[in-house]
Design an enzyme around this catalytic site. Structure first.
Site, PDB file in Angstrom:
ATOM      1  N   SER A 276       0.876  -1.176   0.000  1.00 30.27           N
ATOM      2  CA  SER A 276       0.000   0.000   0.000  1.00 30.27           C
ATOM      3  C   SER A 276       0.910   1.221   0.000  1.00 30.27           C
ATOM      4  CB  SER A 276      -0.889  -0.003   1.249  1.00 30.27           C
ATOM      5  OG  SER A 276      -0.087   0.194   2.393  1.00 30.27           O
TER       6      SER A 276
ATOM      7  N   GLY B 260      -8.857  -5.295   4.084  1.00 28.68           N
ATOM      8  CA  GLY B 260      -8.765  -6.355   3.082  1.00 28.68           C
ATOM      9  C   GLY B 260      -8.786  -5.881   1.641  1.00 28.68           C
TER      10      GLY B 260
ATOM     11  N   GLY C 157      -6.482  -4.359  -0.030  1.00 25.43           N
ATOM     12  CA  GLY C 157      -5.217  -4.726  -0.657  1.00 25.43           C
ATOM     13  C   GLY C 157      -5.133  -6.227  -0.928  1.00 25.43           C
ATOM     14  N   ASP C 158      -5.716  -7.007  -0.035  1.00 21.36           N
ATOM     15  CA  ASP C 158      -5.707  -8.473  -0.219  1.00 21.36           C
ATOM     16  C   ASP C 158      -6.534  -8.853  -1.445  1.00 21.36           C
ATOM     17  OD1 ASP C 158      -4.458  -8.403   2.273  1.00 21.36           O
ATOM     18  OD2 ASP C 158      -6.320  -8.738   3.351  1.00 21.36           O
TER      19      ASP C 158
ATOM     20  N   ASN D  76      -7.801  -3.620  -9.019  1.00 21.93           N
ATOM     21  CA  ASN D  76      -8.548  -2.433  -8.565  1.00 21.93           C
ATOM     22  C   ASN D  76     -10.038  -2.742  -8.443  1.00 21.93           C
ATOM     23  OD1 ASN D  76      -6.315  -0.771  -8.440  1.00 21.93           O
ATOM     24  ND2 ASN D  76      -6.693   0.244 -10.402  1.00 21.93           N
TER      25      ASN D  76
HETATM   26  N1  LIG Z   1     -12.275   3.958  -1.462  1.00 24.43           N
HETATM   27  C1  LIG Z   1     -11.940   3.181  -2.512  1.00 24.43           C
HETATM   28  N2  LIG Z   1     -12.592   3.307  -3.686  1.00 24.43           N
HETATM   29  C2  LIG Z   1     -12.284   2.535  -4.747  1.00 24.43           C
HETATM   30  N3  LIG Z   1     -11.309   1.580  -4.725  1.00 24.43           N
HETATM   31  C3  LIG Z   1     -10.612   1.413  -3.584  1.00 24.43           C
HETATM   32  C4  LIG Z   1     -10.890   2.202  -2.420  1.00 24.43           C
HETATM   33  N4  LIG Z   1     -10.047   1.819  -1.448  1.00 24.43           N
HETATM   34  C5  LIG Z   1      -9.286   0.836  -1.970  1.00 24.43           C
HETATM   35  N5  LIG Z   1      -9.608   0.588  -3.254  1.00 24.43           N
HETATM   36  C6  LIG Z   1      -9.005  -0.397  -4.156  1.00 24.43           C
HETATM   37  O1  LIG Z   1      -8.310  -1.368  -3.395  1.00 24.43           O
HETATM   38  C7  LIG Z   1      -6.904  -1.280  -3.649  1.00 24.43           C
HETATM   39  C8  LIG Z   1      -6.155  -1.500  -2.359  1.00 24.43           C
HETATM   40  O2  LIG Z   1      -6.510  -0.515  -1.423  1.00 24.43           O
HETATM   41  P1  LIG Z   1      -5.440   0.193  -0.470  1.00 24.43           P
HETATM   42  O3  LIG Z   1      -6.217   0.958   0.541  1.00 24.43           O
HETATM   43  O4  LIG Z   1      -4.471   0.953  -1.291  1.00 24.43           O
HETATM   44  O5  LIG Z   1      -4.668  -1.064   0.136  1.00 24.43           O
HETATM   45  P2  LIG Z   1      -4.611  -1.677   1.619  1.00 24.43           P
HETATM   46  O6  LIG Z   1      -5.966  -2.246   1.879  1.00 24.43           O
HETATM   47  O7  LIG Z   1      -3.561  -2.722   1.536  1.00 24.43           O
HETATM   48  O8  LIG Z   1      -4.234  -0.534   2.507  1.00 24.43           O
HETATM   49  C9  LIG Z   1      -6.666   0.077  -4.295  1.00 24.43           C
HETATM   50  O9  LIG Z   1      -5.545   0.061  -5.150  1.00 24.43           O
HETATM   51  C10 LIG Z   1      -7.965   0.282  -5.047  1.00 24.43           C
HETATM   52  O10 LIG Z   1      -7.917  -0.398  -6.268  1.00 24.43           O
HETATM   53  O1  LIG Z   2      -4.800  -4.681   4.368  1.00 23.17           O
HETATM   54  P1  LIG Z   2      -5.007  -4.169   5.743  1.00 23.17           P
HETATM   55  O2  LIG Z   2      -6.439  -3.766   5.984  1.00 23.17           O
HETATM   56  O3  LIG Z   2      -3.994  -3.141   6.111  1.00 23.17           O
HETATM   57  O4  LIG Z   2      -4.680  -5.368   6.726  1.00 23.17           O
HETATM   58  C1  LIG Z   2      -5.665  -6.296   7.071  1.00 23.17           C
HETATM   59  C2  LIG Z   2      -5.567  -6.651   8.506  1.00 23.17           C
HETATM   60  O5  LIG Z   2      -5.732  -5.507   9.207  1.00 23.17           O
HETATM   61  C3  LIG Z   2      -6.664  -7.566   8.874  1.00 23.17           C
HETATM   62  O6  LIG Z   2      -6.563  -7.945  10.208  1.00 23.17           O
HETATM   63  C4  LIG Z   2      -6.667  -8.805   8.044  1.00 23.17           C
HETATM   64  O7  LIG Z   2      -7.832  -9.552   8.259  1.00 23.17           O
HETATM   65  C5  LIG Z   2      -6.637  -8.462   6.602  1.00 23.17           C
HETATM   66  O8  LIG Z   2      -6.445  -9.633   5.892  1.00 23.17           O
HETATM   67  C6  LIG Z   2      -5.570  -7.500   6.252  1.00 23.17           C
HETATM   68  O9  LIG Z   2      -4.311  -8.046   6.359  1.00 23.17           O
END
Ligand SMILES: Nc1ncnc2c1ncn2[C@@H]1O[C@H](COP(=O)(O)OP(=O)(O)O)[C@@H](O)[C@H]1O
Ligand SMILES: O=P([O-])([O-])O[C@@H]1[C@@H](O)[C@H](O)[C@@H](O)[C@H](O)[C@@H]1O
Length: 376
Positions: A189, A239, A241-242, A266
């Protein structure tokens, strides 16, 4: 770049997902608002199952594990299931993760090399959440998988010894740095990407940095490309990012070029933030997605027919149309995207039992469901 092998595979490629399931408890202003199945492995499973990608999954849980999952985890009777408490503060709502304090309350056993199968896999995914992936485990994975996708959160999370607060360390200090030249894709992220030098790491492996509502950016040795987001009404960022990684990998396995696969990432990320906990993916929607992926192949954008790895990183004609088609799928009336009409700042309590979700409506919140339409 070790990405080429996945391009020569097809949708019968077999993957290996490594990372513990966990219990997630979401709190808003001190109140529990949801309890859900978590762990990157569980979010990724939903996407891979939805797109019919076969895989083995290695996850450990304790005997208190509260959910029914398609892939049975290893139960360690002497441990509790990894548990996270996520504290959201409505006073500082940035619409992303910055307002969240995450604490690891329990940690299940690490996953060791001896827990992994010996057979070879077309691709692997190192997706720990609570420090369960050890350097020797990742080393074993790169030995038995043609290409390995790594979520950097599996490598750089550390946990406060007193209260378990999740913090990040520099990738160089993580004990995993020497393995970077042997992995295919490192996903981070934007917050996590501050803990390594993208310019340095992109020389060894493809780096994908996600930017929440702004989509993502893919970096490789000789280039970089931004991939557009999808609109979403965010109710829970957990989740995203997952699911993004699940979509990216599924796209590559189905033979899409990197930008198209990242777009699929995305797409699934955006579906995930619109719901609390694991995304509930509508079968009709999944069928449309599969059809659209198939169309991309028919347009001749088939990575497994290309031997030129570099070409797979650039957008091919039709990429924007692919985005338009997926966006349209999200709003097709036949597809019941179960986006919630409330967010964590004013929500009923959600308790997941087995693989079902129950909303326990707290009378104090009745009539106060907050529409999140129009939120960034
Ligand atoms: N508010 C949102 N609106 C639309 N897409 C989102 C939004 N938040 C996350 N995403 C999608 O999910 C992906 C991962 O989100 P992100 O917040 O960057 O990762 P993480 O959950 O690991 O912090 C982004 O690249 C985007 O494609
Ligand atoms: O992506 P993110 O929201 O920072 O991190 C998340 C963790 O906070 C959560 O506990 C787990 O269930 C998700 O799989 C993910 O790893």
């Amino acid at each position: 770049m070790v990405l080429e092998p996945i391009f020569s595979q097809n949708s019968t490629s077999r993957g290996l997902i490594v990372g513990n399931y966990c219990h997630d408890v979401l709190m808003r202003d001190g109140m529990v608002v949801a309890e859900t199945l978590g762990g990157a492995a569980s979010f990724i499973s939903v996407v891979l199952d939805g797109l019919s990608i076969p895989y083995n999954l290695i996850a450990k849980v304790g005997s208190d594990f509260a959910y029914a999952t398609n892939h049975i985890p290893i139960v360690i009777p002497t441990c509790k299931t990894t548990l996270f408490h996520a504290y959201f503060d409505s006073a500082i709502d940035t619409g992303g993760h910055q307002d969240r304090v995450l604490k690891r309350v329990f940690a299940c056993d690490p996953i060791r090399p001896s827990d992994l199968p010996e057979t070879g896999f077309d691709f692997g995914m190192a997706v720990g959440v609570g420090g369960e992936i050890l350097p020797e485990t990742l080393e074993q994975m790169v030995g038995i998988c043609n290409v390995v996708f790594v979520d950097v959160q599996a490598l750089i999370r550390v946990f406060d010894v007193v209260d378990g607060t999740v913090k990040l360390v520099g990738l160089k200090e993580s004990g995993f740095f020497h393995l970077l030249p042997r992995i295919g894709v490192l996903k981070a992220s934007a917050d996590e990407a501050l803990f390594f030098d993208v310019e340095e790491v992109r020389k060894w492996c493809c780096v994908v940095v996600t930017h929440g509502k702004d989509g993502c950016k893919v970096y490789w040795k000789d280039g970089e490309i931004e991939i557009a987001p999808f609109a979403a009404n965010q109710v829970d960022p957990t989740g995203a990012g997952d699911s993004f990684l699940g979509g990216l990998v599924s796209g590559l396995v189905h033979g899409l070029a990197v930008p198209d696969a990242a777009l699929l990432g995305n797409f699934f990320g955006s579906l995930t933030v619109g719901q609390v906990g694991l995304p509930r993916l509508d079968l009709k929607l999944l069928q449309i997605v599969k059809d659209e992926m198939q169309k991309r192949k028919m347009q001749g954008i088939v990575c497994n027919e290309r031997r030129d790895d570099e070409l797979n990183f650039w957008k091919h004609p039709g990429h924007e149309q692919f985005h338009t088609s997926l966006s349209a799928a999200k709003i097709t009336p036949a597809c019941h995207i179960q986006e919630c009409e409330w967010n964590l700042s004013s929500s009923p309590r959600v308790i997941e039992q087995g693989n079902k979700t129950n909303l326990l409506i707290n009378s104090a919140h009745e009539g106060s469901f907050q529409s999140v339409h129009g939120k960034p």
